[in-house]
Write an enzyme that holds these catalytic residues in place. Structure first.
Site, PDB file in Angstrom:
ATOM      1  N   ARG A 106      73.002  17.521  18.099  1.00  0.00           N
ATOM      2  CA  ARG A 106      74.386  17.219  18.435  1.00  0.00           C
ATOM      3  C   ARG A 106      75.003  16.225  17.461  1.00  0.00           C
ATOM      4  NH1 ARG A 106      75.295  15.414  24.577  1.00  0.00           N
ATOM      5  NH2 ARG A 106      74.653  13.385  23.819  1.00  0.00           N
ATOM      6  N   TYR A 107      74.159  15.396  16.874  1.00  0.00           N
ATOM      7  CA  TYR A 107      74.620  14.401  15.900  1.00  0.00           C
ATOM      8  C   TYR A 107      73.986  14.754  14.563  1.00  0.00           C
ATOM      9  CZ  TYR A 107      75.483  12.018  20.323  1.00  0.00           C
ATOM     10  OH  TYR A 107      75.895  11.714  21.593  1.00  0.00           O
ATOM     11  N   ARG A 110      70.312  13.181  13.570  1.00  0.00           N
ATOM     12  CA  ARG A 110      69.146  13.104  14.458  1.00  0.00           C
ATOM     13  C   ARG A 110      69.089  14.294  15.411  1.00  0.00           C
ATOM     14  NH1 ARG A 110      73.308   9.837  15.724  1.00  0.00           N
ATOM     15  NH2 ARG A 110      73.660   9.037  17.819  1.00  0.00           N
ATOM     16  N   CYS A 119      56.164  16.170  32.959  1.00  0.00           N
ATOM     17  CA  CYS A 119      56.265  14.713  33.023  1.00  0.00           C
ATOM     18  C   CYS A 119      55.113  14.189  33.877  1.00  0.00           C
ATOM     19  CB  CYS A 119      57.582  14.286  33.665  1.00  0.00           C
ATOM     20  SG  CYS A 119      59.021  14.841  32.738  1.00  0.00           S
ATOM     21  N   CYS A 123      61.305  12.748  38.584  1.00  0.00           N
ATOM     22  CA  CYS A 123      62.342  11.884  39.133  1.00  0.00           C
ATOM     23  C   CYS A 123      63.403  12.773  39.762  1.00  0.00           C
ATOM     24  CB  CYS A 123      62.974  11.061  38.022  1.00  0.00           C
ATOM     25  SG  CYS A 123      61.762  10.324  36.909  1.00  0.00           S
ATOM     26  N   CYS A 126      66.656  13.647  37.875  1.00  0.00           N
ATOM     27  CA  CYS A 126      66.517  14.093  36.486  1.00  0.00           C
ATOM     28  C   CYS A 126      67.697  14.961  36.037  1.00  0.00           C
ATOM     29  CB  CYS A 126      65.215  14.865  36.306  1.00  0.00           C
ATOM     30  SG  CYS A 126      64.974  15.391  34.605  1.00  0.00           S
ATOM     31  N   ARG A 128      67.780  16.792  33.423  1.00  0.00           N
ATOM     32  CA  ARG A 128      67.308  18.017  32.788  1.00  0.00           C
ATOM     33  C   ARG A 128      66.482  18.843  33.782  1.00  0.00           C
ATOM     34  NH1 ARG A 128      65.732  15.734  27.386  1.00  0.00           N
ATOM     35  NH2 ARG A 128      67.839  15.964  26.584  1.00  0.00           N
ATOM     36  N   ASP A 288      74.121  11.416  35.035  1.00  0.00           N
ATOM     37  CA  ASP A 288      74.814  12.648  34.641  1.00  0.00           C
ATOM     38  C   ASP A 288      75.106  13.505  35.863  1.00  0.00           C
ATOM     39  OD1 ASP A 288      74.776  12.196  31.810  1.00  0.00           O
ATOM     40  OD2 ASP A 288      72.607  12.531  31.897  1.00  0.00           O
ATOM     41  N   ASP A 325      77.409  10.044  29.239  1.00  0.00           N
ATOM     42  CA  ASP A 325      77.322  11.230  28.384  1.00  0.00           C
ATOM     43  C   ASP A 325      78.402  12.193  28.875  1.00  0.00           C
ATOM     44  OD1 ASP A 325      76.280  13.166  26.573  1.00  0.00           O
ATOM     45  OD2 ASP A 325      74.291  12.258  26.816  1.00  0.00           O
ATOM     46  N   LYS A 332      77.674  11.028  23.870  1.00  0.00           N
ATOM     47  CA  LYS A 332      77.534   9.756  24.572  1.00  0.00           C
ATOM     48  C   LYS A 332      78.638   8.802  24.136  1.00  0.00           C
ATOM     49  CE  LYS A 332      72.528   9.540  25.126  1.00  0.00           C
ATOM     50  NZ  LYS A 332      72.178  10.821  24.474  1.00  0.00           N
TER      51      LYS A 332
END
Ligand SMILES: *Cc1c(COP(=O)(O)O)cnc(C)c1O
Ligand code: SF4
Length: 364
Positions: A106-107, A110, A119, A123, A126, A128, A288, A325, A332
């Protein structure tokens, strides 16, 4: 610490895998351990959340003893089935910006590289969650090669952020292979790990892992995700120190979560404890708009004043950037609760963090 790395190596092989296996992964197990009552068991048996259950062994006892900040983060709730119209499967637009499987770009300088969606625990908030915990999304060999090829062929990429899922749930062997592949790419200078393992599975941070990380010729950074002071157990502090004592800087990212860290006292305890452990608070995320996560969000206006109240109360070292975000992959942004206002040409207005007084100053 650095000098006796080899001695420590012998003592620690693979204890973490056993600890990971002791996590609770089903509604039945939660009921047996009396973490959920009969009503909750019935509710959770009726619904199937998109995100698997995994409660880390490290927190089972505290959750059984009614530690609400840990329970809220990991014990599933029927509230996850309430979807708001503005909630999205892919709230931050990972897929919009994905040129090849496993990469989000997206940038310009990076990329995210997501080798695994597993994981050490899951959580409930989450962002995602539509992919996390689903092993069918883990990168297969062929896609992995294409992802590495993509990074190789784009010399604007100077930083690779390993995330997922949690990249530190991969075995040393797999991680080492990834690191060796990235090592070959000269324009990649920085490798960043986004991980929640220091809190959820601190035994994973072994001298062997440190050795593998140090063998790369890149600058390595760790951004660890911790949301509450109760997650800073002795083992976690030790794991963080193992990175830092070996020259790997550690930053903190947290999510502002209702009922977990949404009071000034909870946030201050968390942020101060991080700095005491040499971990620099980097980002505090507004949650999010992931599907079924309404019960984790406090109103944005309330969040802004909460963050505003930190400045002046605690050391500047403790203060993270407050980040939102923008949905749909728009990126972000930092929300600065103290933003300067220009009231007329060259006349600026500020609010004192000490007494709330309004000050106007001329800056030509
Ligand atoms: C969050 C994120 C990053 C990292 O952003 P920083 O501000 O550098 O921490 C990079 N790429 C994507 C797609 C992201 O979502
Ligand atoms: S550790 Fe990170 S990726 Fe994994 S479930 Fe928690 S928030 Fe999601």
């Amino acid at each position: 610490m650095t000098n006796d790395l080899n001695t420590q190596l012998k003592a620690t092989t693979e204890n973490w895998a056993k600890d990971l296996a002791k996590g609770l992964t089903s509604v039945n197990q939660l009921a047996q351990q009396q973490i959920i009552n009969t009503q909750q068991t019935a509710d959770l048996n009726k619904i199937k959340s998109h995100l698997d259950i995994r409660i880390p062994n490290a927190f089972i006892n505290e959750i059984k003893n009614n530690n609400e900040v840990l329970a809220k983060q990991f014990v599933p709730s029927a509230k996850e089935l309430i979807f708001l119209p503005e909630e999205l499967e892919d709230p931050i637009g990972d897929e919009i910006w994905s040129p090849v499987e496993g990469i989000t770009h997206r940038y310009p300088d990076r990329v995210l590289l997501k080798p695994t969606y597993m994981c050490a625990a899951y959580c409930r908030f989450c962002f995602r969650r539509y992919k996390v915990s689903h092993s069918e999304y883990n990168l297969k060999e062929e896609s992995y090669q294409k992802a590495v090829e993509y990074i190789k062929s784009n010399n604007k990429i100077s930083e690779v952020i390993l995330t997922g899922g949690d990249p530190l749930t991969l075995t040393d062997k797999v991680l080492n292979k990834i690191l060796l592949d990235l090592r070959e790419i000269e324009h990649v200078k920085i490798l960043r790990f986004h991980t929640r393992v220091p809190s959820l599975l601190p035994l994973r941070i072994t001298p062997q892992l440190i050795k593998i990380l140090k063998e790369t010729n890149k600058s390595i950074w760790v951004v660890t995700h911790i949301n509450h002071a109760d997650e800073f157990k002795p083992e976690t502090k030790k794991a963080l120190a193992l990175f830092i004592d070996n020259g790997i800087p550690v930053l903190l990212q947290s999510v502002l979560l209702k009922g977990v860290n949404s009071t000034s006292a909870d946030l201050i305890n968390l942020l101060k404890l991080a700095v005491e452990n040499r971990v620099k608070p980097y980002y505090l995320h507004y949650p999010d708009l992931a599907k079924g996560t309404k019960h984790f969000r406090i109103p944005l206006a309330e969040a802004i004043s909460l963050v505003k109240s930190l400045r002046g109360k605690i050391s500047g070292l403790c203060i993270p950037h407050f980040i939102l975000d923008i949905p749909g992959g728009k990126g972000k942004i930092e929300i600065n609760p103290h933003s300067a206002k220009q009231v007329s040409v060259g006349l600026w207005q500020f609010e004192s963090p000490l007494d709330g007084s309004i000050v106007q100053i001329k800056y030509e």
